[in-house]
Design a protein around this motif. Structure first.
Motif, PDB file in Angstrom:
ATOM      1  N   MET A 170       0.836  -1.208   0.000  1.00 50.54           N
ATOM      2  CA  MET A 170       0.000   0.000   0.000  1.00 50.54           C
ATOM      3  C   MET A 170       0.869   1.256   0.000  1.00 50.54           C
ATOM      4  SD  MET A 170      -3.138  -0.605   2.639  1.00 50.54           S
ATOM      5  CE  MET A 170      -4.014   0.865   2.067  1.00 50.54           C
ATOM      6  N   ALA A 171       1.904   1.236   0.871  1.00 52.53           N
ATOM      7  CA  ALA A 171       2.786   2.397   0.975  1.00 52.53           C
ATOM      8  C   ALA A 171       3.388   2.732  -0.390  1.00 52.53           C
ATOM      9  CB  ALA A 171       3.885   2.134   2.005  1.00 52.53           C
ATOM     10  N   LEU A 172       3.850   1.699  -1.100  1.00 56.26           N
ATOM     11  CA  LEU A 172       4.461   1.939  -2.410  1.00 56.26           C
ATOM     12  C   LEU A 172       3.454   2.540  -3.386  1.00 56.26           C
ATOM     13  CD1 LEU A 172       6.585  -1.333  -2.777  1.00 56.26           C
ATOM     14  CD2 LEU A 172       7.421   0.966  -2.199  1.00 56.26           C
ATOM     15  N   ALA A 173       2.246   1.958  -3.397  1.00 61.46           N
ATOM     16  CA  ALA A 173       1.230   2.441  -4.333  1.00 61.46           C
ATOM     17  C   ALA A 173       0.783   3.863  -3.994  1.00 61.46           C
ATOM     18  CB  ALA A 173       0.031   1.495  -4.326  1.00 61.46           C
ATOM     19  N   LEU A 174       0.810   4.199  -2.711  1.00 67.44           N
ATOM     20  CA  LEU A 174       0.389   5.548  -2.312  1.00 67.44           C
ATOM     21  C   LEU A 174       1.512   6.567  -2.513  1.00 67.44           C
ATOM     22  CD1 LEU A 174      -1.601   4.684   0.970  1.00 67.44           C
ATOM     23  CD2 LEU A 174      -2.555   5.266  -1.273  1.00 67.44           C
ATOM     24  N   SER A 185       8.029   6.399   0.149  1.00 67.58           N
ATOM     25  CA  SER A 185       9.352   5.898  -0.225  1.00 67.58           C
ATOM     26  C   SER A 185       9.531   4.441   0.202  1.00 67.58           C
ATOM     27  CB  SER A 185      10.425   6.744   0.459  1.00 67.58           C
ATOM     28  OG  SER A 185      10.412   6.485   1.844  1.00 67.58           O
ATOM     29  N   ALA A 186      10.566   3.805  -0.355  1.00 62.76           N
ATOM     30  CA  ALA A 186      10.863   2.413   0.010  1.00 62.76           C
ATOM     31  C   ALA A 186      11.183   2.321   1.492  1.00 62.76           C
ATOM     32  CB  ALA A 186      12.026   1.885  -0.825  1.00 62.76           C
ATOM     33  N   ALA A 187      11.818   3.356   2.050  1.00 60.39           N
ATOM     34  CA  ALA A 187      12.137   3.352   3.485  1.00 60.39           C
ATOM     35  C   ALA A 187      10.852   3.449   4.319  1.00 60.39           C
ATOM     36  CB  ALA A 187      13.072   4.503   3.832  1.00 60.39           C
ATOM     37  N   ASP A 188       9.929   4.320   3.891  1.00 58.06           N
ATOM     38  CA  ASP A 188       8.651   4.430   4.596  1.00 58.06           C
ATOM     39  C   ASP A 188       7.850   3.132   4.503  1.00 58.06           C
ATOM     40  OD1 ASP A 188       9.167   6.949   5.438  1.00 58.06           O
ATOM     41  OD2 ASP A 188       7.884   7.966   3.955  1.00 58.06           O
ATOM     42  N   ALA A 189       8.086   2.384   3.422  1.00 55.72           N
ATOM     43  CA  ALA A 189       7.399   1.100   3.260  1.00 55.72           C
ATOM     44  C   ALA A 189       8.085   0.012   4.075  1.00 55.72           C
ATOM     45  CB  ALA A 189       7.346   0.710   1.792  1.00 55.72           C
ATOM     46  N   GLY A 190       9.189   0.372   4.740  1.00 53.87           N
ATOM     47  CA  GLY A 190       9.894  -0.601   5.575  1.00 53.87           C
ATOM     48  C   GLY A 190      10.571  -1.704   4.777  1.00 53.87           C
ATOM     49  N   LEU A 191      10.925  -1.407   3.535  1.00 53.30           N
ATOM     50  CA  LEU A 191      11.557  -2.442   2.703  1.00 53.30           C
ATOM     51  C   LEU A 191      13.022  -2.633   3.078  1.00 53.30           C
ATOM     52  CD1 LEU A 191      10.073  -1.590  -0.801  1.00 53.30           C
ATOM     53  CD2 LEU A 191       9.524  -3.561   0.641  1.00 53.30           C
ATOM     54  N   GLY A 192      13.535  -3.826   2.832  1.00 61.99           N
ATOM     55  CA  GLY A 192      14.948  -4.093   3.056  1.00 61.99           C
ATOM     56  C   GLY A 192      15.216  -5.041   4.206  1.00 61.99           C
ATOM     57  N   SER A 193      14.180  -5.354   5.027  1.00 60.29           N
ATOM     58  CA  SER A 193      14.433  -6.262   6.147  1.00 60.29           C
ATOM     59  C   SER A 193      13.945  -7.682   5.837  1.00 60.29           C
ATOM     60  CB  SER A 193      13.808  -5.733   7.429  1.00 60.29           C
ATOM     61  OG  SER A 193      12.420  -5.640   7.276  1.00 60.29           O
ATOM     62  N   GLU A 194      13.448  -7.914   4.613  1.00 60.47           N
ATOM     63  CA  GLU A 194      13.033  -9.277   4.259  1.00 60.47           C
ATOM     64  C   GLU A 194      14.270 -10.160   4.136  1.00 60.47           C
ATOM     65  OE1 GLU A 194      11.689  -6.048   2.997  1.00 60.47           O
ATOM     66  OE2 GLU A 194      12.980  -6.698   1.359  1.00 60.47           O
ATOM     67  N   ILE A 195      14.125 -11.429   4.482  1.00 55.74           N
ATOM     68  CA  ILE A 195      15.229 -12.378   4.319  1.00 55.74           C
ATOM     69  C   ILE A 195      15.305 -12.775   2.835  1.00 55.74           C
ATOM     70  CG2 ILE A 195      16.189 -14.596   5.065  1.00 55.74           C
ATOM     71  CD1 ILE A 195      15.860 -12.771   7.474  1.00 55.74           C
ATOM     72  N   LYS A 209       9.852  -4.910 -11.140  1.00 51.21           N
ATOM     73  CA  LYS A 209       8.745  -4.852 -12.115  1.00 51.21           C
ATOM     74  C   LYS A 209       7.958  -3.555 -12.013  1.00 51.21           C
ATOM     75  CE  LYS A 209       7.280  -9.509 -13.170  1.00 51.21           C
ATOM     76  NZ  LYS A 209       6.084 -10.336 -13.268  1.00 51.21           N
ATOM     77  N   ILE A 210       7.934  -2.969 -10.802  1.00 48.73           N
ATOM     78  CA  ILE A 210       7.222  -1.701 -10.649  1.00 48.73           C
ATOM     79  C   ILE A 210       8.225  -0.575 -10.354  1.00 48.73           C
ATOM     80  CG2 ILE A 210       4.939  -2.595 -10.015  1.00 48.73           C
ATOM     81  CD1 ILE A 210       5.783  -2.109  -7.030  1.00 48.73           C
ATOM     82  N   ALA A 211       9.473  -0.828 -10.771  1.00 45.32           N
ATOM     83  CA  ALA A 211      10.538   0.180 -10.668  1.00 45.32           C
ATOM     84  C   ALA A 211      10.754   0.696  -9.254  1.00 45.32           C
ATOM     85  CB  ALA A 211      10.252   1.350 -11.627  1.00 45.32           C
ATOM     86  N   VAL A 212      10.786  -0.241  -8.293  1.00 45.49           N
ATOM     87  CA  VAL A 212      11.091   0.147  -6.900  1.00 45.49           C
ATOM     88  C   VAL A 212      12.472  -0.373  -6.553  1.00 45.49           C
ATOM     89  CG1 VAL A 212      10.514  -0.284  -4.470  1.00 45.49           C
ATOM     90  CG2 VAL A 212       8.706   0.277  -6.105  1.00 45.49           C
ATOM     91  N   GLU A 213      13.272   0.489  -5.953  1.00 48.46           N
ATOM     92  CA  GLU A 213      14.624   0.140  -5.521  1.00 48.46           C
ATOM     93  C   GLU A 213      14.563  -0.200  -4.025  1.00 48.46           C
ATOM     94  OE1 GLU A 213      18.611  -0.152  -6.858  1.00 48.46           O
ATOM     95  OE2 GLU A 213      16.948   0.628  -8.061  1.00 48.46           O
TER      96      GLU A 213
END
Lengths: 192, 319
Positions: free
Chosen positions: B261-265, B268-278, B287-291
């Protein structure tokens, strides 16, 4: 005489009656039809010593020792599929919790892993008011499954590297209040 | 719209990305979440296995701590949700239980009347209070082309939690469609992730996790969206173990619905909490151009050359 699951009479003071008395809504257990919807819906049923349907027949037959020593309640994953689908609205997941409590209280379980996991978890919660994953995992694995620690190591490392494991426990402020509430609840439960 | 907010223990650390993204999304949608002061653990699936009354009293303390002006409580974790909801419901249904829980709470100068707080899952609030139409209007970066498998697991829909079908839920499907994603409809979406079984019987747990990954992979999912920290942990952190156990090679990233949802709204990737997945989400999100932020890179460079220090390696870890 009250009817048991198989329509057979059930006397007060039996194992069957004890399970009913210790489960909120446990009265519904008398209505079991032995249809097997529970076992057929259970994701871990094939690894259980007895399926839930089988366990309910054994309950009605007061086979206390075999029921409490079986792995069935401990392999219940609390997914509530059986409870959702039971045509007699038996709170099956709650009955599995009752069987776990009775097995622990009477020391009747064969494999200590699951009871120990639950007790270690609750020890942490009673102490801090919050669960503490690293402390929990370390205490449980080092005391109960030291041979598994290499695999746990990789898992913990992955989690630590991504900052997903806290190194120190988090605690609530009012631990004395929580302790007073839990002590009172234990006292009331003991007096039952 | 104001709600009491009960994060639960996982959201403090192991599922911090869920908390971060949920807060950012709530803020964007105009939802006000007020954290319950000094909340405690719900007991997960463990306390009911030890003591009955203390287990209900433990949960009830949280309900008792909700300020009187807040009628509803938002809960992001499905396990906390079912315990809070069930305690309120059982206190209403079984007067003797309510009375004894009340006596226990009184020992801590607290009190709770059943029905006093309406317990709701975060997904329910987003889909039914905010609504998919309002969300569609807020989408600035649609998830076009991303194949998302909504994974509900158990405790959000069972037992009889009211806002969705207990066997074939669709709330998250509608939400993801509103975000522009291609929703993957697969049969096991409300099956169990195994819960705490990873700690008790790996054989049972890995098979349950494998089934879910296999089923989502069969339907070509790029990513699995989940609503519970336990499900996320099992599918993400144990995916490698499952692969080793079965000789499979699943690499399906597991994200919280609030992260998508965060990405679609447009957050940022940081606000979406990305990067902590194993399991890295980067190949899918490309595919949706997110870094995806790679915090690991810096640490990795600092590590000594492997050849400098001959360390023993486990057979399955050899490169």
């Amino acid at each position: 005489m009250m009817a048991s699951g198989n329509g057979q009479p059930s006397s007060p003071g039996t194992f069957f009656e004890e399970v009913i008395a210790k489960t909120p809504g446990g009265e519904a257990l008398r209505l079991c039809l032995q249809c097997g919807t529970c076992g057929g819906s259970c994701p871990s049923g094939e690894d259980m010593d007895y399926t839930p349907r089988h366990i309910f027949a054994m309950l009605a037959a007061n086979m206390k020792d075999k029921v409490l020593r079986s792995n069935t309640p401990w392999y219940c994953v609390s997914c509530y599929y059986c409870t959702e689908r039971c045509p007699q609205e038996i709170p099956i997941t709650d009955i599995m919790y009752t069987l776990k409590r009775m097995a622990i209280a009477q020391g009747l379980y064969e494999d200590a892993d699951a009871p120990d996991w639950s007790q270690t978890f609750i020890g942490m919660v009673e102490q801090f008011g919050r669960s503490y994953e690293l402390g929990l995992a370390t205490r449980y694995h080092l005391t109960h499954r030291p041979l598994g620690k290499i695999r746990l190591g990789t898992f913990a490392l992955d989690m630590l590297r991504r900052d997903r494991l806290a190194l120190t426990p988090s605690s609530i402020r009012n631990t004395s209040q929580l302790r007073a509430i839990l002590d009172k609840a234990k006292e009331l439960e003991g007096a039952q | 719209m104001r709600y009491a907010y009960y994060p639960g223990c996982s959201l403090e650390r192991s599922a911090a990305s869920y908390h971060t993204s949920a807060m950012k999304v709530a803020d964007r949608l105009g939802l006000v979440f007020q954290e319950v002061d000094d909340w405690n653990c719900c007991g997960a699936t463990e306390y009911f296995a030890i003591n009955l009354l203390p287990a209900y009293a433990l949960v009830a303390r949280n309900l008792a701590l909700v300020p009187g002006d807040l009628a509803q409580m938002a809960v992001p974790c499905s396990a906390c949700y079912v315990n809070l909801k069930k305690t309120d419901k059982y206190m209403g249904k079984y007067p003797q239980l309510a009375q004894r829980v009340g006596q226990s709470l009184a020992a801590g100068q607290l009190g709770y009347r059943p029905g006093g707080v309406q317990v709701r899952h975060l997904l329910d609030i987003i889909v039914n209070d905010v609504g998919c139409d309002a969300i569609t209007k807020g989408v600035v970066k649609p998830l076009t082309g991303l194949r998302v498998a909504p994974y509900y697991g158990c405790l959000i829909v069972r037992p009889e939690n009211g806002f969705d079908n207990p066997e074939y839920p669709t709330s998250m499907d509608r939400l993801l469609r509103a975000l522009g994603a291609k929703v993957v409809d697969y049969p096991l979406k409300a099956q169990c992730c195994g819960g705490h079984m990873t700690q008790i019987s790996e054989k049972v747990a890995y098979e349950l996790i494998r089934r879910l990954l296999h089923n989502a992979a069969e339907y070509d999912a790029d990513v699995i969206a989940c609503v519970c920290p336990m499900c996320q942990l099992n599918l993400d952190a144990y995916q490698g173990n499952v692969n080793r156990h079965f000789g499979t090679d699943y690499r399906i990233p597991i994200l919280y619905f609030t992260q998508l949802m965060a990405l679609a709204l447009g957050l940022s990737a940081a606000d979406a909490g990305l990067g902590s997945e194993i399991v890295s989400a980067q190949p899918a999100l490309a595919k949706i151009a997110v870094e995806v932020p790679q915090e690991e890179d810096k640490k990795a460079r600092k590590r000594a050359d492997k050849r400098a220090l001959p360390m023993p390696t486990m057979p399955d870890e050899e490169a």
